[in-house]
Design an enzyme around this catalytic site. Structure first.
Site, PDB file in Angstrom:
ATOM      1  N   GLY A 158      -5.505  53.811  36.069  1.00  0.00           N
ATOM      2  CA  GLY A 158      -4.727  53.051  37.050  1.00  0.00           C
ATOM      3  C   GLY A 158      -4.020  51.907  36.329  1.00  0.00           C
ATOM      4  N   ILE A 160      -5.025  48.848  35.414  1.00  0.00           N
ATOM      5  CA  ILE A 160      -5.732  48.197  34.302  1.00  0.00           C
ATOM      6  C   ILE A 160      -6.039  49.201  33.197  1.00  0.00           C
ATOM      7  CG2 ILE A 160      -7.780  46.868  33.640  1.00  0.00           C
ATOM      8  CD1 ILE A 160      -7.823  45.769  36.546  1.00  0.00           C
ATOM      9  N   ARG A 180      -9.506  61.635  39.326  1.00  0.00           N
ATOM     10  CA  ARG A 180      -9.462  62.832  40.184  1.00  0.00           C
ATOM     11  C   ARG A 180      -8.220  63.675  39.938  1.00  0.00           C
ATOM     12  NH1 ARG A 180     -12.407  60.908  45.031  1.00  0.00           N
ATOM     13  NH2 ARG A 180     -10.651  59.525  45.267  1.00  0.00           N
ATOM     14  N   THR A 239     -15.336  46.619  32.038  1.00  0.00           N
ATOM     15  CA  THR A 239     -14.767  45.432  32.699  1.00  0.00           C
ATOM     16  C   THR A 239     -14.533  45.733  34.180  1.00  0.00           C
ATOM     17  OG1 THR A 239     -12.557  46.164  32.037  1.00  0.00           O
ATOM     18  CG2 THR A 239     -13.598  44.478  30.654  1.00  0.00           C
ATOM     19  N   ARG A 241     -17.013  47.445  37.153  1.00  0.00           N
ATOM     20  CA  ARG A 241     -18.141  46.984  37.964  1.00  0.00           C
ATOM     21  C   ARG A 241     -19.427  47.460  37.299  1.00  0.00           C
ATOM     22  NH1 ARG A 241     -15.159  43.874  39.715  1.00  0.00           N
ATOM     23  NH2 ARG A 241     -14.580  43.418  41.881  1.00  0.00           N
ATOM     24  N   GLU A 270     -25.332  41.121  39.151  1.00  0.00           N
ATOM     25  CA  GLU A 270     -24.858  39.801  38.709  1.00  0.00           C
ATOM     26  C   GLU A 270     -25.421  38.707  39.597  1.00  0.00           C
ATOM     27  OE1 GLU A 270     -20.573  39.976  38.406  1.00  0.00           O
ATOM     28  OE2 GLU A 270     -20.713  41.798  37.219  1.00  0.00           O
ATOM     29  N   HIS A 288     -18.409  38.020  33.493  1.00  0.00           N
ATOM     30  CA  HIS A 288     -17.391  38.468  34.460  1.00  0.00           C
ATOM     31  C   HIS A 288     -16.119  37.598  34.389  1.00  0.00           C
ATOM     32  CE1 HIS A 288     -16.951  40.977  38.373  1.00  0.00           C
ATOM     33  NE2 HIS A 288     -15.776  40.776  37.799  1.00  0.00           N
ATOM     34  N   GLY A 290     -12.949  38.834  33.535  1.00  0.00           N
ATOM     35  CA  GLY A 290     -11.733  39.661  33.438  1.00  0.00           C
ATOM     36  C   GLY A 290     -10.446  38.942  33.810  1.00  0.00           C
TER      37      GLY A 290
END
Ligand code: GLV
Length: 322
Positions: A158, A160, A180, A239, A241, A270, A288, A290
């Site tokens: 996607g 990122i 997919r 980066t 989840r 987290e 976290h 990013g």
């Protein structure tokens, strides 16, 4: 008429919230950096027309009901929405907005930073220097992995994932990806191979980088068995989840040397980090971060404020999801 109230769940710079007040809204912002408890969130949300939440605030039916029927919009200061019950929002006619695009480069930069730091064993090097035990250059000291010619497996090409792939290309890496459906339009300029089968991607990835959303289907996407499908000596970068990876199984795969290292920005629970990860020398652990640049966080704030104002005016912003 009283101004519509916007409840912001965390301390944010005044300048980032200013457009809300300029639009005539009453801003009620929490004063702390730490998350409020679910009970505190429910109390503070009561009567709000808009909630501006963070990725570690659970937006569930109980919170929406506590906010009441006047709630029109939930703006999350994140691109990920796994903390939000989207169906419950939809049922109540509450619009959800998030912050895509503006954090793509910052997050991709961090993924590359983790990749490079893990490949070149920077945390071990830093600890050696800091310990005072470094005795000088040595031919076999902390030898790492060279990126040129190696394959980067991208799970989720996607926004990122593609931005990370573009950066990796500049380092001479080959790209393969899984999701997919193939994205030939995105893949062509990257000369990226599509693997319809995730496990086939794992088998050929010298470095694997995760960019899939967290859903019931993707929880533990990398379980103990799949981690072992990565080639011996591979690196993992996450980066996206934390729960995409079975953290205990990751510790095992790192501990016995199946994986040469990992660069992690996200964790299963987290802010708790698996103690096994903390004890390993060859992992790079970020808290976290990013989207954590000044420019990106400011742009994310602008997206949230503009979208809140738009929804409360009866418009549907482009970054609306539900
Ligand atoms: C960060 O993790 C985000 O979802 O924005």
């Amino acid at each position: 008429m009283t101004a519509a109230r916007v409840f912001v769940t965390r301390r944010l710079p005044d300048a980032w919230r200013a457009p809300l007040a300029e639009a005539g809204l009453a801003v009620d912002a929490a004063g702390a950096d730490d998350p409020l408890t679910p009970a505190e969130l429910r109390t503070r949300a009561a009567g709000a027309a808009a909630l501006w939440v963070q990725l570690n605030d659970a937006v569930d039916a109980a919170l929406l009901d506590a906010a009441g029927p006047g709630l029109r919009v939930v703006a999350t200061y994140s691109v990920g929405t796994n903390h939000i019950d989207l169906a419950a929002c939809r049922e109540r006619g509450v619009v959800v907005v998030h912050t895509p695009d503006v954090l793509t480069d910052a997050t991709a930069d961090l993924a590359m930073a983790l990749l490079l730091a893990a490949a070149r064993r920077l945390p071990e090097g830093q600890r050696l220097v800091e310990s005072g035990g470094w005795t000088g250059w040595a031919p076999t000291q902390l030898l790492g992995v060279e990126l040129r010619g190696r394959t980067l497996g991208v799970v989720g090409l996607g926004r990122i994932g593609a931005a990370v792939a573009r950066r990796a290309r500049a380092f001479g890496m080959r790209i393969a990806y899984h999701q997919r459906r193939a994205r030939p339009d995105v893949a062509a300029p990257l000369e990226a191979d599509y693997e319809a089968d995730l496990e086939a991607l794992l088998a050929r990835s010298d470095v694997l980088t995760l960019h899939a959303p967290l859903t019931p289907d993707t929880r533990h996407l990398l379980d103990a068995r799949r981690l072992r499908l990565l080639p011996r000596g591979a690196l993992l970068v996450n980066t996206a989840r934390g729960p995409l990876v079975d953290e205990a199984a990751l510790v095992d795969a790192l501990r016995d040397g199946h994986l040469a290292g990992a660069g992690l920005d996200v964790y299963e629970e987290e802010p708790r980090v698996h103690p096994g990860l903390l004890a390993l020398p060859h992992v790079v652990l970020a808290p976290h971060l990013g989207s954590a640049t000044v420019d990106t966080r400011r742009a994310m704030a602008r997206l949230c404020t503009d979208a809140i104002v738009a929804v409360l005016r009866g418009e549907r912003p482009a970054n609306a999801l539900a």
